[in-house]
Design a protein around this motif. Structure first.
Motif, PDB file in Angstrom:
ATOM      1  N   UNK A 144      -6.538 -15.662   0.852  1.00 29.33           N
ATOM      2  CA  UNK A 144      -5.821 -15.330   1.993  1.00 29.33           C
ATOM      3  C   UNK A 144      -6.494 -15.105   3.337  1.00 29.33           C
ATOM      4  N   UNK A 145      -7.686 -15.532   3.485  1.00 34.65           N
ATOM      5  CA  UNK A 145      -8.352 -15.268   4.703  1.00 34.65           C
ATOM      6  C   UNK A 145      -8.414 -16.612   5.611  1.00 34.65           C
ATOM      7  N   UNK A 146      -7.519 -17.322   5.408  1.00 39.38           N
ATOM      8  CA  UNK A 146      -7.816 -18.761   5.977  1.00 39.38           C
ATOM      9  C   UNK A 146      -7.245 -18.855   7.346  1.00 39.38           C
ATOM     10  N   UNK A 147      -6.735 -17.885   7.877  1.00 35.30           N
ATOM     11  CA  UNK A 147      -6.060 -17.710   9.311  1.00 35.30           C
ATOM     12  C   UNK A 147      -6.609 -16.473   9.986  1.00 35.30           C
ATOM     13  N   UNK A 148      -7.101 -16.637  11.105  1.00 35.38           N
ATOM     14  CA  UNK A 148      -7.477 -15.332  11.809  1.00 35.38           C
ATOM     15  C   UNK A 148      -6.555 -14.416  12.424  1.00 35.38           C
ATOM     16  N   UNK A 149      -5.367 -14.929  12.547  1.00 40.08           N
ATOM     17  CA  UNK A 149      -4.258 -14.339  13.045  1.00 40.08           C
ATOM     18  C   UNK A 149      -3.902 -13.162  11.988  1.00 40.08           C
ATOM     19  N   UNK A 150      -4.029 -13.474  10.719  1.00 39.81           N
ATOM     20  CA  UNK A 150      -3.608 -12.508   9.622  1.00 39.81           C
ATOM     21  C   UNK A 150      -4.723 -11.463   9.247  1.00 39.81           C
ATOM     22  N   UNK A 151      -5.959 -11.520   9.989  1.00 39.00           N
ATOM     23  CA  UNK A 151      -6.669 -10.632   9.455  1.00 39.00           C
ATOM     24  C   UNK A 151      -6.492  -9.180  10.202  1.00 39.00           C
ATOM     25  N   UNK A 152      -5.976  -9.013  11.131  1.00 34.40           N
ATOM     26  CA  UNK A 152      -5.481  -7.807  11.724  1.00 34.40           C
ATOM     27  C   UNK A 152      -4.363  -7.169  10.647  1.00 34.40           C
ATOM     28  N   UNK A 153      -3.247  -7.748  10.548  1.00 29.45           N
ATOM     29  CA  UNK A 153      -2.419  -7.282   9.750  1.00 29.45           C
ATOM     30  C   UNK A 153      -2.742  -6.951   8.324  1.00 29.45           C
ATOM     31  N   UNK A 154      -3.698  -7.756   7.657  1.00 28.62           N
ATOM     32  CA  UNK A 154      -4.303  -7.675   6.406  1.00 28.62           C
ATOM     33  C   UNK A 154      -5.239  -6.304   6.383  1.00 28.62           C
ATOM     34  N   UNK A 155      -6.086  -6.009   7.498  1.00 31.52           N
ATOM     35  CA  UNK A 155      -6.808  -4.710   7.575  1.00 31.52           C
ATOM     36  C   UNK A 155      -5.889  -3.355   7.667  1.00 31.52           C
ATOM     37  N   UNK A 156      -4.956  -3.584   8.368  1.00 34.47           N
ATOM     38  CA  UNK A 156      -3.660  -2.648   8.573  1.00 34.47           C
ATOM     39  C   UNK A 156      -3.137  -2.269   7.186  1.00 34.47           C
ATOM     40  N   UNK A 157      -2.841  -3.165   6.488  1.00 34.30           N
ATOM     41  CA  UNK A 157      -2.553  -2.979   4.975  1.00 34.30           C
ATOM     42  C   UNK A 157      -3.531  -2.180   4.088  1.00 34.30           C
ATOM     43  N   UNK A 158      -4.908  -2.717   4.435  1.00 35.09           N
ATOM     44  CA  UNK A 158      -5.903  -2.071   3.504  1.00 35.09           C
ATOM     45  C   UNK A 158      -6.064  -0.364   3.909  1.00 35.09           C
ATOM     46  N   UNK A 159      -5.933  -0.420   5.044  1.00 36.41           N
ATOM     47  CA  UNK A 159      -5.924   1.187   5.768  1.00 36.41           C
ATOM     48  C   UNK A 159      -4.715   1.948   5.410  1.00 36.41           C
ATOM     49  N   UNK A 160      -3.838   1.390   5.064  1.00 33.48           N
ATOM     50  CA  UNK A 160      -2.400   2.098   5.058  1.00 33.48           C
ATOM     51  C   UNK A 160      -2.142   2.204   3.392  1.00 33.48           C
ATOM     52  N   UNK A 161      -2.548   1.353   2.535  1.00 30.09           N
ATOM     53  CA  UNK A 161      -2.364   1.371   1.472  1.00 30.09           C
ATOM     54  C   UNK A 161      -3.310   1.344   0.066  1.00 30.09           C
ATOM     55  N   UNK A 162      -4.503   1.344   0.728  1.00 31.91           N
ATOM     56  CA  UNK A 162      -5.724   1.526  -0.377  1.00 31.91           C
ATOM     57  C   UNK A 162      -5.879   2.865  -0.380  1.00 31.91           C
ATOM     58  N   UNK A 163      -6.168   3.439  -1.896  1.00 33.49           N
ATOM     59  CA  UNK A 163      -6.124   4.917  -1.942  1.00 33.49           C
ATOM     60  C   UNK A 163      -7.735   5.350  -1.548  1.00 33.49           C
ATOM     61  N   UNK A 164      -8.014   6.559  -1.222  1.00 34.12           N
ATOM     62  CA  UNK A 164      -9.420   6.943  -0.763  1.00 34.12           C
ATOM     63  C   UNK A 164     -10.501   6.362  -1.396  1.00 34.12           C
ATOM     64  N   UNK A 165     -10.190   6.261  -2.805  1.00 34.15           N
ATOM     65  CA  UNK A 165     -11.505   6.097  -3.734  1.00 34.15           C
ATOM     66  C   UNK A 165     -11.260   4.479  -4.394  1.00 34.15           C
ATOM     67  N   UNK A 166     -10.076   3.897  -3.570  1.00 30.24           N
ATOM     68  CA  UNK A 166      -9.939   2.438  -4.291  1.00 30.24           C
ATOM     69  C   UNK A 166     -10.518   1.429  -3.701  1.00 30.24           C
ATOM     70  N   UNK A 167     -10.419   0.208  -4.257  1.00 34.18           N
ATOM     71  CA  UNK A 167     -11.210  -0.833  -4.124  1.00 34.18           C
ATOM     72  C   UNK A 167     -10.461  -2.217  -3.822  1.00 34.18           C
ATOM     73  N   UNK A 168     -10.530  -2.875  -2.789  1.00 31.50           N
ATOM     74  CA  UNK A 168      -9.837  -4.094  -2.636  1.00 31.50           C
ATOM     75  C   UNK A 168     -10.788  -5.441  -3.212  1.00 31.50           C
ATOM     76  N   UNK A 169     -10.235  -6.281  -3.968  1.00 31.95           N
ATOM     77  CA  UNK A 169     -10.808  -7.429  -4.460  1.00 31.95           C
ATOM     78  C   UNK A 169     -10.343  -8.760  -3.947  1.00 31.95           C
ATOM     79  N   UNK A 170     -11.013  -9.460  -2.926  1.00 35.18           N
ATOM     80  CA  UNK A 170     -10.624 -10.505  -2.257  1.00 35.18           C
ATOM     81  C   UNK A 170     -11.403 -11.877  -2.818  1.00 35.18           C
ATOM     82  N   UNK A 171     -10.773 -12.781  -3.336  1.00 34.57           N
ATOM     83  CA  UNK A 171     -11.623 -14.089  -3.780  1.00 34.57           C
ATOM     84  C   UNK A 171     -11.133 -15.114  -2.732  1.00 34.57           C
TER      85      UNK A 171
END
Length: 211
Positions: A144-171
């Motif tokens: 999902x990291x193939x387009x630079x324009x989507x990096x900011x929205x993806x970062x915002x999602x992780x900041x909003x939706x990942x639990x404090x002790x959570x982990x994101x796994x991106x292949x």
């Protein structure tokens, strides 16, 4: 019980077998990328969501080896054919699969049902207009990291939706933009690691956690 197939008409299909602890999953996806581009569809917007990308298979294989997914509240971004989320669900996670395209969510649901996997929720939503609330113990995504324009929205999602002790796994299959995204999160104070996943072609797993 059979379900109507949601696959785009006129597009060749391929069934991929994935073995999970003595159980064989059969996942339907597009035959190959060339077939997508040769259809009479708009070539500017081919249904890439219908492809089972190698990084998605690699992520699913990684999840297969995990023993700590039971009851983990899990969000999959860009679910496509749905394999990674299906494996997470079979490992005991509570899964919400999301994709920009409703057709992708329908295909993921179909693949889950044909393999007797229930309990997954589905949502079609644009990252750039994201309104999902709630925190997730685990966030999954592949290729999902193939387009630079989507990096900011993806970062915002992780900041909003990942639990404090959570982990994101991106292949990712090794795109330079994936390294760029990792550097972006590190600059924002996140902890990032990368590892090579087994298999061919080579794919990489990025782990992101809050500092």
């Amino acid at each position: 019980m059979t379900f109507p197939h949601p696959f785009p008409p006129g597009l060749s299909r391929r069934e991929t077998r994935f073995d999970l602890e003595g159980r064989s999953l059969i996942v339907t996806a597009a035959a190959d990328l060339e077939d997508l581009l040769l259809t009479d569809r708009d070539v500017e917007k081919p249904p890439y969501w219908a492809v089972l990308w190698p990084s998605g298979v690699a992520l699913a294989a990684h999840l297969k080896s995990q023993r700590d997914l039971v009851r983990k509240v899990t969000l999959e971004l860009g679910c496509g054919a749905g394999l990674a989320g299906i494996v997470a669900r079979l490992k005991g996670a509570r899964v919400l699969q999301t994709d920009l395209f409703p057709e992708a969510a329908a295909l993921a649901r179909w693949n889950a049902r044909r393999n007797g996997v229930g309990g997954i929720r589905y949502l079609a939503m644009d990252w750039r207009h994201w309104s999902l609330r709630g925190r997730f113990d685990l966030v999954l995504a592949a290729d999902v990291l193939y387009e630079r324009a989507l990096h900011a929205p993806l970062q915002a999602i992780l900041e909003a939706n990942l639990a404090p002790r959570g982990e994101a796994l991106l292949a990712d299959p090794g795109r330079p933009l994936a390294l760029e995204f990792a550097a972006r999160l590190e600059a924002a104070g996140w902890i990032s690691t990368m590892e090579l996943l087994p298999g061919v072609p080579p794919c990489f797993l990025y782990r992101f956690r809050r500092a």
